[in-house]
Scaffold this motif. Structure first.
Motif, mmCIF file in Angstrom:
data_model
loop_
_atom_site.group_PDB
_atom_site.id
_atom_site.type_symbol
_atom_site.label_atom_id
_atom_site.label_comp_id
_atom_site.label_asym_id
_atom_site.label_seq_id
_atom_site.Cartn_x
_atom_site.Cartn_y
_atom_site.Cartn_z
ATOM 1 N N THR A 44 0.803 -1.229 0.000
ATOM 2 C CA THR A 44 0.000 0.000 0.000
ATOM 3 C C THR A 44 0.833 1.275 0.000
ATOM 4 O O THR A 44 0.482 2.258 -0.648
ATOM 5 C CB THR A 44 -0.930 -0.001 1.231
ATOM 6 O OG1 THR A 44 -1.605 -1.251 1.280
ATOM 7 C CG2 THR A 44 -1.944 1.118 1.179
ATOM 8 N N CYS A 45 1.922 1.282 0.728
ATOM 9 C CA CYS A 45 2.705 2.527 0.832
ATOM 10 C C CYS A 45 3.714 2.670 -0.307
ATOM 11 O O CYS A 45 4.479 3.629 -0.330
ATOM 12 C CB CYS A 45 3.415 2.602 2.181
ATOM 13 S SG CYS A 45 4.834 1.494 2.322
ATOM 14 N N GLY A 46 3.709 1.728 -1.225
ATOM 15 C CA GLY A 46 4.584 1.847 -2.382
ATOM 16 C C GLY A 46 6.044 1.582 -2.071
ATOM 17 O O GLY A 46 6.923 1.981 -2.840
ATOM 18 N N LEU A 50 6.280 1.682 5.473
ATOM 19 C CA LEU A 50 5.293 2.319 6.355
ATOM 20 C C LEU A 50 4.081 1.446 6.649
ATOM 21 O O LEU A 50 3.501 1.525 7.727
ATOM 22 C CB LEU A 50 4.785 3.626 5.710
ATOM 23 C CG LEU A 50 5.790 4.766 5.624
ATOM 24 C CD1 LEU A 50 5.199 5.911 4.821
ATOM 25 C CD2 LEU A 50 6.189 5.227 7.018
ATOM 26 N N CYS A 51 3.659 0.646 5.676
ATOM 27 C CA CYS A 51 2.338 0.014 5.809
ATOM 28 C C CYS A 51 2.402 -1.425 6.306
ATOM 29 O O CYS A 51 1.415 -1.948 6.785
ATOM 30 C CB CYS A 51 1.621 0.041 4.461
ATOM 31 S SG CYS A 51 2.379 -1.029 3.226
ATOM 32 N N SER A 52 3.515 -2.069 6.106
ATOM 33 C CA SER A 52 3.751 -3.478 6.452
ATOM 34 C C SER A 52 2.781 -4.449 5.785
ATOM 35 O O SER A 52 2.665 -5.588 6.213
ATOM 36 C CB SER A 52 3.826 -3.697 7.965
ATOM 37 O OG SER A 52 2.557 -3.608 8.554
ATOM 38 N N THR A 53 2.108 -4.044 4.708
ATOM 39 C CA THR A 53 1.268 -4.995 3.966
ATOM 40 C C THR A 53 2.114 -5.893 3.061
ATOM 41 O O THR A 53 1.571 -6.740 2.359
ATOM 42 C CB THR A 53 0.214 -4.276 3.093
ATOM 43 O OG1 THR A 53 0.901 -3.435 2.156
ATOM 44 C CG2 THR A 53 -0.739 -3.449 3.937
ATOM 45 N N CYS A 54 3.419 -5.701 3.072
ATOM 46 C CA CYS A 54 4.315 -6.543 2.260
ATOM 47 C C CYS A 54 5.117 -7.486 3.158
ATOM 48 O O CYS A 54 6.129 -8.019 2.742
ATOM 49 C CB CYS A 54 5.262 -5.661 1.447
ATOM 50 S SG CYS A 54 6.390 -4.729 2.505
ATOM 51 N N HIS A 55 4.611 -7.690 4.355
ATOM 52 C CA HIS A 55 5.274 -8.511 5.389
ATOM 53 C C HIS A 55 5.460 -9.958 4.918
ATOM 54 O O HIS A 55 4.515 -10.586 4.463
ATOM 55 C CB HIS A 55 4.363 -8.429 6.618
ATOM 56 C CG HIS A 55 4.826 -9.167 7.823
ATOM 57 N ND1 HIS A 55 4.025 -9.311 8.923
ATOM 58 C CD2 HIS A 55 5.981 -9.805 8.114
ATOM 59 C CE1 HIS A 55 4.674 -9.997 9.852
ATOM 60 N NE2 HIS A 55 5.856 -10.315 9.380
ATOM 61 N N SER A 88 8.988 -7.053 2.540
ATOM 62 C CA SER A 88 9.558 -7.442 1.243
ATOM 63 C C SER A 88 9.890 -6.230 0.378
ATOM 64 O O SER A 88 10.690 -6.329 -0.542
ATOM 65 C CB SER A 88 8.630 -8.397 0.506
ATOM 66 O OG SER A 88 7.380 -7.802 0.255
ATOM 67 N N CYS A 89 9.313 -5.066 0.688
ATOM 68 C CA CYS A 89 9.676 -3.875 -0.105
ATOM 69 C C CYS A 89 11.085 -3.406 0.223
ATOM 70 O O CYS A 89 11.662 -2.603 -0.515
ATOM 71 C CB CYS A 89 8.678 -2.751 0.117
ATOM 72 S SG CYS A 89 8.735 -1.992 1.755
ATOM 73 N N GLN A 90 11.635 -3.900 1.340
ATOM 74 C CA GLN A 90 12.986 -3.488 1.727
ATOM 75 C C GLN A 90 14.026 -4.515 1.294
ATOM 76 O O GLN A 90 15.219 -4.367 1.584
ATOM 77 C CB GLN A 90 13.063 -3.272 3.245
ATOM 78 C CG GLN A 90 12.060 -2.238 3.758
ATOM 79 C CD GLN A 90 12.249 -0.876 3.107
ATOM 80 O OE1 GLN A 90 13.318 -0.287 3.195
ATOM 81 N NE2 GLN A 90 11.227 -0.388 2.421
HETATM 82 FE FE1 FES Z 1 4.521 -0.693 2.617
HETATM 83 FE FE2 FES Z 1 6.458 -2.512 2.286
HETATM 84 S S1 FES Z 1 5.078 -1.759 0.833
HETATM 85 S S2 FES Z 1 5.907 -1.434 4.059
#
Ligand code: FES
Length: 109
Positions: A44-46, A50-55, A88-90
């Motif tokens: 969500t946060c791209g 920030l959003c942790s929806t890519c956990h 996973s975004c990191q």
């Molecule tokens: Fe939002 Fe990874 S995409 S924290």
């Protein structure tokens, strides 16, 4: 396997296994890769940690760069966090991650 392509295994929330071919020369994150394969990773946060929806949970023994303060803060307020939790975004796709195995964390929203 062509140069600069690695294989990453992702286990989804229905316990299905997906083998993803991942380019390592495009600066993509694992979150972006999962989305491009249509896996249910919101991001969500791209990718701003920030959003942790890519956990995800990292199942293989790969050495990953340590989480940034932002990632730690996001995981701190996430649900279902385990010792192998990462955003996973990191996780930037690079050749050293050949064979990486991760599992999608349950959705918290
Ligand atoms: Fe939002 Fe990874 S995409 S924290």
């Amino acid at each position: 396997m062509p140069e600069h392509v690695i294989t990453i295994t992702v286990i989804d929330r229905e316990n299905h296994t997906h083998c993803l071919e991942a380019p390592t020369d495009m600066g993509l994150s694992l979150m972006e890769l999962c989305k491009s394969y249509g896996l249910p990773v919101k991001g969500t946060c791209g990718g701003m940690a920030l959003c942790s929806t890519c956990h995800v949970y990292v199942l293989s023994e790969h050495e990953l760069p340590p989480p940034s303060d932002d990632e730690l803060a996001a995981l701190d307020s996430a649900f279902f966090v385990k010792t192998n939790s990462r955003l996973s975004c990191q996780i930037r796709l690079r050749d050293e991650l050949e064979g990486l195995r991760v599992e999608l964390a349950p959705e918290s929203e």
